[in-house]
Design a protein around this motif. Sequence first.
Motif, PDB file in Angstrom:
ATOM      1  N   HIS A 131     -33.350 -13.758  -3.066  1.00  0.00           N
ATOM      2  CA  HIS A 131     -34.799 -13.861  -2.402  1.00  0.00           C
ATOM      3  C   HIS A 131     -35.542 -15.034  -2.884  1.00  0.00           C
ATOM      4  N   GLU A 161     -32.150 -11.275 -13.207  1.00  0.00           N
ATOM      5  CA  GLU A 161     -31.598 -10.280 -12.284  1.00  0.00           C
ATOM      6  C   GLU A 161     -32.093  -8.875 -12.190  1.00  0.00           C
ATOM      7  N   CYS A 204     -35.815  -8.782 -11.069  1.00  0.00           N
ATOM      8  CA  CYS A 204     -35.918  -8.660  -9.555  1.00  0.00           C
ATOM      9  C   CYS A 204     -35.441  -7.416  -8.987  1.00  0.00           C
ATOM     10  N   ALA A 205     -34.579  -6.881  -9.641  1.00  0.00           N
ATOM     11  CA  ALA A 205     -34.135  -5.607  -9.298  1.00  0.00           C
ATOM     12  C   ALA A 205     -35.172  -4.404  -9.564  1.00  0.00           C
ATOM     13  N   ALA A 250     -33.803  -9.179  -4.777  1.00  0.00           N
ATOM     14  CA  ALA A 250     -32.436  -9.669  -5.143  1.00  0.00           C
ATOM     15  C   ALA A 250     -32.834 -11.213  -5.861  1.00  0.00           C
TER      16      ALA A 250
END
Length: 86
Positions: A30, A18, A21-22, A27
Amino acid sequence: MTIHTYTDLPLVDRAAFELACARHGFAPIHFDVHGESDPDDPEHGEFVIVRRGAWAQAYRIDARGQWLRQFETDLNGRFFSSAPHA
């Protein structure tokens, strides 16, 4: 360990996924994340398959979380950036 989505990852791996990704403007939704056994060594080898659109990458799962560093390297190299949203 059976991985059908990223939420099936171990808690530490899920949190790192997470965050990765951020950091790159994504997110977790995706990406399609699932696990597969190594066809050459199904008893000892597992992979995490991360797919976004037509692009996919397989990462070998290990106890040190190396796959997460490799995933972030691919994000840094924009491997998944040119793919349309899944």
